[in-house]
Write a protein that holds these residues in place. Structure first.
Motif, short mmCIF file in Angstrom:
data_model
loop_
_atom_site.label_atom_id
_atom_site.label_comp_id
_atom_site.label_asym_id
_atom_site.label_seq_id
_atom_site.Cartn_x
_atom_site.Cartn_y
_atom_site.Cartn_z
N ARG A 50 0.85 -1.19 0.03
CA ARG A 50 -0.17 0.02 0.10
C ARG A 50 0.63 1.35 -0.08
O ARG A 50 1.79 1.20 0.58
CB ARG A 50 -0.90 -0.17 1.12
CG ARG A 50 -0.26 0.28 2.42
CD ARG A 50 -1.32 0.18 3.72
NE ARG A 50 -0.69 0.52 4.90
CZ ARG A 50 -1.36 0.43 6.09
NH1 ARG A 50 -2.71 0.03 6.17
NH2 ARG A 50 -0.77 1.04 7.40
N GLN A 51 0.27 2.50 -0.57
CA GLN A 51 1.03 3.57 -0.63
C GLN A 51 0.15 4.81 -0.53
O GLN A 51 -0.91 4.71 -1.04
CB GLN A 51 1.70 3.51 -1.93
CG GLN A 51 2.73 4.99 -1.98
CD GLN A 51 3.70 4.64 -3.32
OE1 GLN A 51 3.19 4.07 -4.18
NE2 GLN A 51 4.73 5.29 -2.95
N VAL A 52 0.48 5.76 0.17
CA VAL A 52 -0.11 7.13 0.20
C VAL A 52 0.82 8.08 -0.24
O VAL A 52 1.94 7.96 -0.11
CB VAL A 52 -0.69 7.43 1.76
CG1 VAL A 52 -1.67 6.36 2.25
CG2 VAL A 52 0.54 7.59 2.76
N ALA A 53 -0.03 9.40 -0.74
CA ALA A 53 0.99 10.32 -1.07
C ALA A 53 2.02 10.83 -0.20
O ALA A 53 1.82 10.88 0.92
CB ALA A 53 -0.02 11.55 -1.69
N GLY A 54 3.05 10.86 -0.66
CA GLY A 54 4.31 11.44 0.06
C GLY A 54 5.13 10.18 0.95
O GLY A 54 5.97 10.64 1.72
N LYS A 55 4.68 9.20 0.66
CA LYS A 55 5.08 8.16 1.69
C LYS A 55 5.58 6.92 0.72
O LYS A 55 5.29 6.53 -0.44
CB LYS A 55 4.22 7.49 2.70
CG LYS A 55 3.73 8.54 3.47
CD LYS A 55 2.76 8.22 4.77
CE LYS A 55 3.65 7.21 5.76
NZ LYS A 55 2.83 6.77 6.92
N GLU A 56 6.64 5.99 1.21
CA GLU A 56 7.02 4.84 0.58
C GLU A 56 5.82 3.69 0.56
O GLU A 56 5.20 3.43 1.40
CB GLU A 56 8.26 4.35 1.18
CG GLU A 56 9.47 5.36 1.13
CD GLU A 56 10.13 5.52 -0.08
OE1 GLU A 56 10.31 6.73 -0.49
OE2 GLU A 56 10.14 4.59 -1.26
N GLN A 64 -2.61 -2.06 -11.09
CA GLN A 64 -2.84 -0.46 -11.06
C GLN A 64 -3.10 0.09 -9.96
O GLN A 64 -2.91 1.43 -9.81
CB GLN A 64 -3.59 -0.26 -12.05
CG GLN A 64 -3.28 -0.76 -13.68
CD GLN A 64 -4.42 -0.25 -14.71
OE1 GLN A 64 -5.64 0.43 -14.40
NE2 GLN A 64 -4.20 -0.39 -15.91
N GLY A 65 -3.50 -0.69 -8.95
CA GLY A 65 -3.80 -0.19 -7.71
C GLY A 65 -5.40 -0.34 -7.41
O GLY A 65 -6.19 0.12 -8.38
#
Length: 121
Positions: free
Chosen positions: A38-44, A113-114
């Protein structure tokens, strides 16, 4: 070439549940690793859960027993049951597989693609 189809994301309230699924198709000879990141904006991007060819499972430390990953080897499919979801679980969730394609001899990684998971009241 390998294609991944992800499903199951959506909007749930805190404490709710979702089940994510990923199915791989194409000229697949063998799949080793299958997992969700998983990924959120600004994080790895970070590991949520994975399962390898012999059934060894790994989970991110934040899971704390809330999620369960399952693999259907014959169907080249994987699911992630997520319970007790929290707002901090909000992220784009990506399916990842490590595949040997027919006619090849080495593993190659593929990403979906998420699918968006949003936990909010």
């Amino acid at each position: 070439q390998v294609q991944l189809v992800e499903s199951g994301g959506g909007l749930v309230q805190p404490g709710g549940s979702l089940r994510l699924s990923c199915m791989a198709s194409g000229r697949i000879f063998k799949i080793d690793h299958m997992g969700w990141y998983r990924q959120v904006a600004g994080k790895e991007r970070e590991l949520v859960a994975s399962v390898d060819l012999v059934g060894i499972k790994k989970y991110g430390e934040f899971v704390q027993g809330r999620f369960t990953i399952s693999r259907d080897t014959g169907a080249n499919a994987m699911s992630l049951q997520m319970n007790s979801l929290e707002p901090e679980d909000t992220a784009a969730y990506y399916c990842n597989v490590k595949v040997i394609e027919q006619g090849d001899v080495r593993f190659r990684p593929y990403w979906g693609q998420g699918t968006q998971v949003t936990v909010s009241s």
